[in-house]
Design a protein around this motif. Sequence first.
Motif, PDB file in Angstrom:
ATOM      1  N   GLY A 227      -0.186 -67.867   3.349  1.00  0.00           N
ATOM      2  CA  GLY A 227       0.266 -69.059   2.642  1.00  0.00           C
ATOM      3  C   GLY A 227       1.416 -69.762   3.327  1.00  0.00           C
ATOM      4  N   TRP A 231      -0.637 -73.740   3.946  1.00  0.00           N
ATOM      5  CA  TRP A 231      -0.333 -74.852   3.053  1.00  0.00           C
ATOM      6  C   TRP A 231      -0.407 -76.192   3.780  1.00  0.00           C
ATOM      7  CZ3 TRP A 231       3.489 -78.433   3.845  1.00  0.00           C
ATOM      8  CH2 TRP A 231       4.448 -78.138   4.820  1.00  0.00           C
ATOM      9  N   ILE A 260      -0.953 -70.166  -1.430  1.00  0.00           N
ATOM     10  CA  ILE A 260      -1.028 -71.364  -0.584  1.00  0.00           C
ATOM     11  C   ILE A 260      -0.652 -72.612  -1.367  1.00  0.00           C
ATOM     12  CG2 ILE A 260      -2.589 -72.843   0.728  1.00  0.00           C
ATOM     13  CD1 ILE A 260      -4.180 -70.308   1.457  1.00  0.00           C
ATOM     14  N   GLN A 263       3.051 -72.840  -2.130  1.00  0.00           N
ATOM     15  CA  GLN A 263       3.792 -73.326  -0.962  1.00  0.00           C
ATOM     16  C   GLN A 263       3.589 -74.819  -0.768  1.00  0.00           C
ATOM     17  OE1 GLN A 263       6.032 -71.810   1.466  1.00  0.00           O
ATOM     18  NE2 GLN A 263       6.160 -70.628  -0.426  1.00  0.00           N
ATOM     19  N   ALA A 264       2.354 -75.274  -0.934  1.00  0.00           N
ATOM     20  CA  ALA A 264       2.075 -76.707  -0.780  1.00  0.00           C
ATOM     21  C   ALA A 264       2.850 -77.534  -1.802  1.00  0.00           C
ATOM     22  CB  ALA A 264       0.565 -76.971  -0.921  1.00  0.00           C
TER      23      ALA A 264
END
Length: 409
Positions: A227, A231, A260, A263-264
């Motif tokens: 992740g 991301w 992921i 984090q994005a």
Amino acid sequence: MKPQRHADHVRGREITRPRVTGTVAGAVAVTGLSVLAAAAAAGVVLVGAVARKVVVPARDRPSESRILRLDRDAGTIELVATPDTVVPGRYGSWVAKRAAYVQLGDIIETTEASVVRTLLGGDVDSLRVGQDSEFSGWFFRRPEELGLPHIDVEISTELGPAPAWVVHPEDGPSTKWAVLVHGRGTTRSEALRAVPTFRAAGYSCLLVSYRNDGDAPPTPDFRYSLGDEEWRDVDAAIAFSREQGATDVVLMGWSMGGAIVLQASRRTSHPELIRAVALDSPVIDWVDVLQHQARENRIPGLVGRVALLAISRSWGRLLTGQATSIDLTRLDYVANAADLTLPILLMHSDDDGYVPAGPSRALAKARPDIVTFVPFDVARHTKLWNYDPERWSAAVADWLDGLEGFTTP
């Protein structure tokens, strides 16, 4: 070698001990050092193997079950009983190293050693008794199996074009988009289960691929970042949705896909677009997951701890082949709970079996102001929809409806 007398006595008797020459003592010392060096080398090899298992994408997933009996006329299949194969619901099964796929339905009969389920469809003619069976929560493989129109698109990422599917609501393209992100070792097919629910709520759905998943371009080191880097591909998907007219984006991820999308949501270059985050069986704390897996696989505690250091420190790249180390502290969302601001739907089963639900519960407890926690108890890992699709769909639909009244803390 003559014995040397000493002033030692046992019951009044004088005893003798052999003289240890410098040559013999040196040989013993060298042998001891050699043993220690060999043990250290073996430890390093084991640590490297454990660490690589975490970050290297698996080419073949383990098949924990096997076909014991087939009755095509009756539409049934008997499988070896495992914690996954005996759970009620609708599932998929890969056989013959993913050469064929079938859809499985209700349980007809169970014994201590086996389970009989209905065959709902798929590559039924390809099945043979004795084939290994990889139980799956995907159920659908392609958008066509949902009976919905879709568009094949490519997302421009920093590594090259990554394939994706777009499914619009019945009324056509929407300004509300759902970016759906699959988990570790799977593909975007995993996210197809969520499409009808988001589509019914008026969302255009974008089912993405990301680096090293077998569909999107790989990284030069062909290593997962859990992740910490994936991301970026999701951020490229968010940019794509913006180009298509999106003004509100909900991110949803399964398992590692949960790490992921979190984090994005924190590092995106389009923060004004992200409306909320939905998580199914997510990795909230990688250290907790990896320690759990070490215990399950009976890996010595010290080896597991050093393997964690190896994937998160620059010196460990010599063992793992990673181009960059992974910041596991940044991926601990319980420790970083105060930094989260978006509404979160968090669904997890207590018997997950792969990703413990403890960190999910801890995050829900730490941030009840933004987290809506929906617990399951017998659904296993990422199979919540399969076990109870009505409850899963209702939870997502109700949460989406409630987003309209949410205000950032």
